[in-house]
Design a protein around this motif. Structure first.
Motif, PDB file in Angstrom:
ATOM      1  N   ASN A  47       4.620  -1.933  -2.631  1.00 46.46           N
ATOM      2  CA  ASN A  47       4.732  -3.092  -3.508  1.00 46.46           C
ATOM      3  C   ASN A  47       4.125  -4.309  -2.822  1.00 46.46           C
ATOM      4  N   GLY A  48       2.981  -4.743  -3.331  1.00 46.98           N
ATOM      5  CA  GLY A  48       2.225  -5.805  -2.677  1.00 46.98           C
ATOM      6  C   GLY A  48       2.966  -7.115  -2.535  1.00 46.98           C
ATOM      7  N   ILE A  49       3.956  -7.371  -3.393  1.00 42.99           N
ATOM      8  CA  ILE A  49       4.649  -8.661  -3.330  1.00 42.99           C
ATOM      9  C   ILE A  49       5.418  -8.844  -2.031  1.00 42.99           C
ATOM     10  N   PHE A  50       5.691  -7.741  -1.305  1.00 42.50           N
ATOM     11  CA  PHE A  50       6.450  -7.858  -0.064  1.00 42.50           C
ATOM     12  C   PHE A  50       5.557  -8.170   1.136  1.00 42.50           C
ATOM     13  N   LYS A  51       4.238  -8.045   0.969  1.00 44.95           N
ATOM     14  CA  LYS A  51       3.267  -8.468   1.983  1.00 44.95           C
ATOM     15  C   LYS A  51       3.583  -7.889   3.364  1.00 44.95           C
ATOM     16  N   ILE A  52       3.858  -6.591   3.390  1.00 44.17           N
ATOM     17  CA  ILE A  52       4.232  -5.927   4.641  1.00 44.17           C
ATOM     18  C   ILE A  52       3.094  -5.988   5.666  1.00 44.17           C
ATOM     19  N   GLU A  53       1.882  -5.731   5.224  1.00 42.54           N
ATOM     20  CA  GLU A  53       0.753  -5.725   6.165  1.00 42.54           C
ATOM     21  C   GLU A  53       0.524  -7.116   6.757  1.00 42.54           C
ATOM     22  N   LYS A  93       9.813  -1.020  12.503  1.00 37.79           N
ATOM     23  CA  LYS A  93       9.920   0.439  12.498  1.00 37.79           C
ATOM     24  C   LYS A  93       8.550   1.078  12.327  1.00 37.79           C
ATOM     25  N   LEU A  94       7.697   0.478  11.504  1.00 39.11           N
ATOM     26  CA  LEU A  94       6.344   0.991  11.308  1.00 39.11           C
ATOM     27  C   LEU A  94       5.484   0.772  12.550  1.00 39.11           C
ATOM     28  N   LEU A  95       5.673  -0.353  13.230  1.00 38.40           N
ATOM     29  CA  LEU A  95       4.920  -0.607  14.456  1.00 38.40           C
ATOM     30  C   LEU A  95       5.318   0.388  15.551  1.00 38.40           C
ATOM     31  N   HIS A  96       6.600   0.716  15.596  1.00 36.05           N
ATOM     32  CA  HIS A  96       7.054   1.704  16.581  1.00 36.05           C
ATOM     33  C   HIS A  96       6.604   3.114  16.190  1.00 36.05           C
ATOM     34  N   ASN A  97       6.682   3.441  14.898  1.00 34.28           N
ATOM     35  CA  ASN A  97       6.330   4.786  14.429  1.00 34.28           C
ATOM     36  C   ASN A  97       5.460   4.693  13.173  1.00 34.28           C
ATOM     37  N   PRO A  98       4.135   4.542  13.329  1.00 33.73           N
ATOM     38  CA  PRO A  98       3.231   4.433  12.175  1.00 33.73           C
ATOM     39  C   PRO A  98       3.280   5.636  11.248  1.00 33.73           C
ATOM     40  N   GLU A  99       3.815   6.755  11.715  1.00 35.18           N
ATOM     41  CA  GLU A  99       3.907   7.947  10.865  1.00 35.18           C
ATOM     42  C   GLU A  99       4.813   7.717   9.657  1.00 35.18           C
ATOM     43  N   LEU A 100       5.633   6.662   9.686  1.00 35.74           N
ATOM     44  CA  LEU A 100       6.501   6.358   8.560  1.00 35.74           C
ATOM     45  C   LEU A 100       5.731   5.760   7.393  1.00 35.74           C
ATOM     46  N   LYS A 107      -1.218   3.871   7.667  1.00 39.49           N
ATOM     47  CA  LYS A 107      -0.855   4.470   8.952  1.00 39.49           C
ATOM     48  C   LYS A 107      -1.870   4.078  10.024  1.00 39.49           C
ATOM     49  N   ASN A 108      -3.155   4.154   9.667  1.00 34.88           N
ATOM     50  CA  ASN A 108      -4.211   3.796  10.623  1.00 34.88           C
ATOM     51  C   ASN A 108      -4.132   2.323  11.012  1.00 34.88           C
TER      52      ASN A 108
END
Length: 468
Positions: A47-53, A93-100, A107-108
């Motif tokens: 969901n783009g509104i959360f601007k995770i990246e 959590k994603l920075l620690h484990n990109p597989e999530l 992921k890349n």
């Protein structure tokens, strides 16, 4: 080690591996209750509104800074659940484990970001911990319900929260009931999220939560929040309404927006024009606009295509800050006088009559009084004395997007003024024209600034004119 404690709270440093996302977070629809952490992370990422990246890039960039906000954590039977800070926790959590990450592309990106920092599952967070969930809600209400957040809750999230807290109005219960129906429709998830997200939700509820819609479809909201509907074909018709709102037009090419559906008569004519078999047209439209990338991931883009129109090219060779092609219908005398001076009277060229310093100062004034006037007329209120110009820009940008007056893309440049101090458009440069005896604007810089902000002024005055 305990740093601070009282009856309800303890302040501790907690490892990343010991913290869990909250599945009852108001950002999640009801169906995410008891979902796995991987599914919760996937919802945030898709969901783009959360601007995770974007948040991940900022966290990596400032990884060496102390944590600005503590995670608000609920101790539930020895499970530490983060009530406030789920977006941040998701990124770590994603920075620690990109597989999530739910896609290879994302992921890349997280694998590259991870190389820039040193993070393990023992990474420590500053946490405030309580065993009293009500105390945790106090933090949530202060930050989200009252709007004090970097990514404010939208109408749908606030509605979810009030319903789950038992404080919902009948209108909010109706919206949650409709949202549940939408989540079960056989259309792409992205379209469901878009119609309930910023920029579209206002128009959508303007149609559906109207007296004519209640009568047309036989809505009846029971005391337990269950919605009864007498029209057996409502779900098919709802698909049509969603597509029309997102495309901003019906299948006959008639406009579907705040201007075209203002009266009950207009809404009634639109709703009665929807036929039972129109849902097949929706399916075809979705199929036609669905594409697959190299990884087999599907995406659907049904946004309205803008018609190509002939435009006058912008050029820094003009002799005034505002080009003659820019025509703003300004109905406030002082603001209009400044606009005409910048457009018709004050030269900004290579002659001795050029006055770039005066124009720079007046441009700065013009920007702020436009925003002040808009806020008073559209919102019916004034900014507090301690609200700086950057804060005013942030508020007006969020309001314009939430009310469907403008898109996030159209507001990119005005937001840059408030957020990017290294950009030509930065508010610091505007301030320098007024307060710094060394800062002198160049002719081309001033013209380029106007060229990048002209669309904002056009949208502002267009919305004020239509409102009037």
């Amino acid at each position: 080690m305990d740093i601070f404690e009282n009856i309800n709270w303890q302040e501790q440093k907690i490892s990343l591996k010991d913290l869990s996302l909250w599945d009852e977070n108001a950002r999640f629809p009801d169906k995410y209750f008891n979902k796995s952490e991987k599914e919760l992370i996937e919802y945030f990422c898709t969901n783009g509104i959360f601007k995770i990246e974007n948040l991940a890039k900022e966290i990596v960039k400032d990884f060496d800074l102390p944590q600005l906000e503590k995670l608000i954590t609920y101790n539930a039977d020895e499970q530490l659940i983060v009530l406030e800070g789920n977006r941040r926790l998701t990124v770590y959590k994603l920075l620690h484990n990109p597989e999530l990450a739910p896609s290879n592309t994302l992921k890349n990106k997280f694998q590259k970001l991870k190389k820039e920092i040193n993070i393990s599952d023992n990474f420590l967070f500053d946490c405030l911990i309580t065993e009293n969930k009500t105390e945790g809600f106090r933090f949530i209400e202060r930050k989200h319900v009252n709007g004090n957040n970097e990514v404010n809750w939208g109408e749908q999230e606030r509605t979810h929260y009030n319903v789950r807290r038992g404080n919902a109005t009948k209108k909010e219960e109706f919206k949650v009931a409709i949202a549940k129906i939408i989540k079960d429709l056989d259309i792409p998830e992205g379209l469901k999220d878009q119609v309930l997200g910023h920029g579209y939700v206002t128009n959508f509820w303007r149609i559906l939560d109207s007296s004519v819609a209640w009568k047309e479809y036989g809505f009846n909201l029971k005391d337990d929040g269950e919605l009864e509907i007498t029209d057996s074909n409502f779900k098919d018709k709802l698909k049509v309404i969603i597509l029309n709102v997102l495309k901003k037009e019906d299948f006959s090419g008639n406009k579907i927006d705040s201007r075209s559906l203002n009266t009950n008569k207009e809404k009634e004519e639109y709703l009665k024009s929807i036929q039972n078999n129109d849902s097949k047209k929706v399916d075809k439209e979705i199929q036609k606009n669905t594409t697959h990338n190299l990884f087999g991931e599907k995406s659907t883009d049904i946004f309205p295509k803008k018609k190509k129109t002939k435009i006058n090219p912008k050029s820094t060779s003009r002799n005034y800050l505002i080009p003659k092609t820019c025509r703003l219908n300004i109905n406030e005398k002082k603001i209009n006088n400044i606009y005409r001076e910048l457009r018709d009277n004050l030269l900004i060229d290579d002659t001795n009559s050029s006055v770039p310093n005066a124009i720079g100062v007046l441009f700065r004034v013009f920007l702020e009084i436009n925003i002040d006037y808009f806020w008073e007329k559209r919102k019916g209120e004034t900014f507090s004395d301690n609200t700086k110009l950057a804060g005013k820009i942030t508020n007006i940008s969020q309001y314009m997007e939430q009310e469907g007056l403008s898109t996030s893309r159209q507001l990119k440049n005005i937001r840059t003024v408030a957020t990017d101090k290294n950009n030509l458009l930065s508010i610091q440069n505007f301030h320098g024209y007024v307060h710094c005896y060394k800062t002198q604007p160049t002719l081309n810089d001033l013209k380029l600034k106007w060229d990048n902000l002209e669309e904002f002024f056009e949208i502002l005055w267009s919305s004020l004119t239509s409102k009037k």
